[in-house]
Write a protein that holds these residues in place. Structure first.
Motif, PDB file in Angstrom:
ATOM      1  N   LYS A 137      84.950  44.432  15.869  1.00  0.00           N
ATOM      2  CA  LYS A 137      85.345  45.752  15.384  1.00  0.00           C
ATOM      3  C   LYS A 137      86.212  46.454  16.424  1.00  0.00           C
ATOM      4  CE  LYS A 137      82.834  45.312  11.674  1.00  0.00           C
ATOM      5  NZ  LYS A 137      83.444  45.191  10.329  1.00  0.00           N
ATOM      6  N   ARG A 143      75.250  48.868   8.509  1.00  0.00           N
ATOM      7  CA  ARG A 143      74.066  48.663   9.340  1.00  0.00           C
ATOM      8  C   ARG A 143      73.739  47.171   9.427  1.00  0.00           C
ATOM      9  NH1 ARG A 143      68.024  51.259   8.271  1.00  0.00           N
ATOM     10  NH2 ARG A 143      67.009  50.262  10.065  1.00  0.00           N
ATOM     11  N   LEU A 183      78.527  44.114  16.366  1.00  0.00           N
ATOM     12  CA  LEU A 183      79.513  44.951  17.038  1.00  0.00           C
ATOM     13  C   LEU A 183      80.010  44.309  18.326  1.00  0.00           C
ATOM     14  CD1 LEU A 183      77.863  48.481  16.622  1.00  0.00           C
ATOM     15  CD2 LEU A 183      79.633  47.425  15.198  1.00  0.00           C
ATOM     16  N   LYS A 209      73.999  44.805  17.360  1.00  0.00           N
ATOM     17  CA  LYS A 209      74.299  45.084  15.956  1.00  0.00           C
ATOM     18  C   LYS A 209      74.245  46.578  15.661  1.00  0.00           C
ATOM     19  CE  LYS A 209      72.649  40.562  14.409  1.00  0.00           C
ATOM     20  NZ  LYS A 209      71.753  39.827  13.484  1.00  0.00           N
ATOM     21  N   ALA A 210      74.895  46.965  14.581  1.00  0.00           N
ATOM     22  CA  ALA A 210      74.994  48.376  14.214  1.00  0.00           C
ATOM     23  C   ALA A 210      73.644  48.914  13.759  1.00  0.00           C
ATOM     24  CB  ALA A 210      76.026  48.552  13.104  1.00  0.00           C
ATOM     25  N   VAL A 248      83.691  52.865  14.405  1.00  0.00           N
ATOM     26  CA  VAL A 248      83.830  52.695  15.846  1.00  0.00           C
ATOM     27  C   VAL A 248      84.730  53.800  16.393  1.00  0.00           C
ATOM     28  CG1 VAL A 248      84.648  51.180  17.677  1.00  0.00           C
ATOM     29  CG2 VAL A 248      83.510  50.206  15.679  1.00  0.00           C
ATOM     30  N   ILE A 274      79.983  54.547  18.834  1.00  0.00           N
ATOM     31  CA  ILE A 274      79.997  54.551  17.369  1.00  0.00           C
ATOM     32  C   ILE A 274      79.549  55.915  16.856  1.00  0.00           C
ATOM     33  CG2 ILE A 274      79.614  52.070  17.179  1.00  0.00           C
ATOM     34  CD1 ILE A 274      76.663  52.681  16.623  1.00  0.00           C
TER      35      ILE A 274
END
Length: 245
Positions: free
Chosen positions: A53, A61, A65, A135-136, A142, A162
């Motif tokens: 990203k 979610r 990332l 991970k998100a 972003v 983020i």
């Protein structure tokens, strides 16, 4: 003697109904904030292998990332898993020998302790391998990427910022004297400085303390999701308060 036309005006004024009190408009400065905004750090010292990203990109979610090189931690996890398996076999053997009265209960307890220790080390090793993928935690976008691919990072180094751009609120600073008429859940209108757009909002929380120096109060207002709004925007908030009759 009062002129005839003055008598007519006086009579008309007496017969007309009283006009209702006009509402007063107040305004204050506001800023748009996101409910969720974070700078994610690395929990391991490793090499960055993946940055899928870029700034401005959207994510869901659970999406990756930042990916880190996990070869060393995976090897450590495999080593500890083998030690844990051997400790389990040793514990089973100790229990069987204890049933045959070949060893004492102390030997069984020591074998059980060794197995529990290797199990704990295996859990730690598995946690480290999970930390290789950042991970998100929620849906969002972003803001900025603070590292580059192939760089080696240290523990607790900041990697990516983020923001959850669909959950926004406005923070409004108002004079404390407004408490005489301001009520929770009151509505207000925001005029965004950057775009000129007008957005409706409603108060969801009032600060429980007044700033003693400036004699001001912080309000939080709920906003509906809008593509025109971004965290960090500034605005003028307009309130309507009824005047005393």
């Amino acid at each position: 003697m009062t002129p005839f036309w003055n008598k007519g005006l006086l009579l008309t004024a007496l017969l007309l109904p009283a006009l209702p009190a006009q509402a007063e408009e107040y305004k204050a400065r506001a800023v748009i904030n996101a409910w969720d905004r974070a700078v994610l750090s690395g929990e391991l010292a490793a090499r960055v292998t993946s940055l899928p990203k870029r700034p401005g990109a959207s994510f869901k979610r659970g999406e990756l990332l930042v990916g880190l090189d996990c070869a060393l931690y995976e090897a450590q996890a495999s080593k500890v898993a083998a030690e844990n398996k051997a400790a389990g076999i040793k514990l089973d053997n100790a229990r069987q020998l204890n049933e045959l009265r070949s060893i004492g209960s102390l030997d069984v307890a020591l074998a059980q302790s060794e197995y529990a220790q290797t199990q704990a080390e295996l859990n730690i090793a598995r946690i480290n391998t999970q930390r290789c993928q950042i991970k998100a935690p929620y849906d969002g976008k972003v803001v900025t990427v603070l590292v580059n691919q192939h760089e080696n990072i240290r523990q607790q180094q900041e990697l990516i910022e983020i923001v959850a751009d669909q959950r926004l609120e406005a923070e409004v600073v108002v004079p404390a004297t407004w408490l005489s008429w301001l009520r929770p859940s009151a509505s207000l209108m925001l005029q965004i400085d950057e775009t000129g757009a007008r957005v409706e909002a409603s108060i969801i929380a009032v600060s429980p303390a007044i700033d003693p120096v400036s004699q001001t109060l912080l309000l939080r207002a709920e906003l509906a999701p809008s593509a025109e709004l971004m965290p960090g925007m500034s605005a003028t908030a307009y309130f309507t308060a009824p005047s005393a009759e």
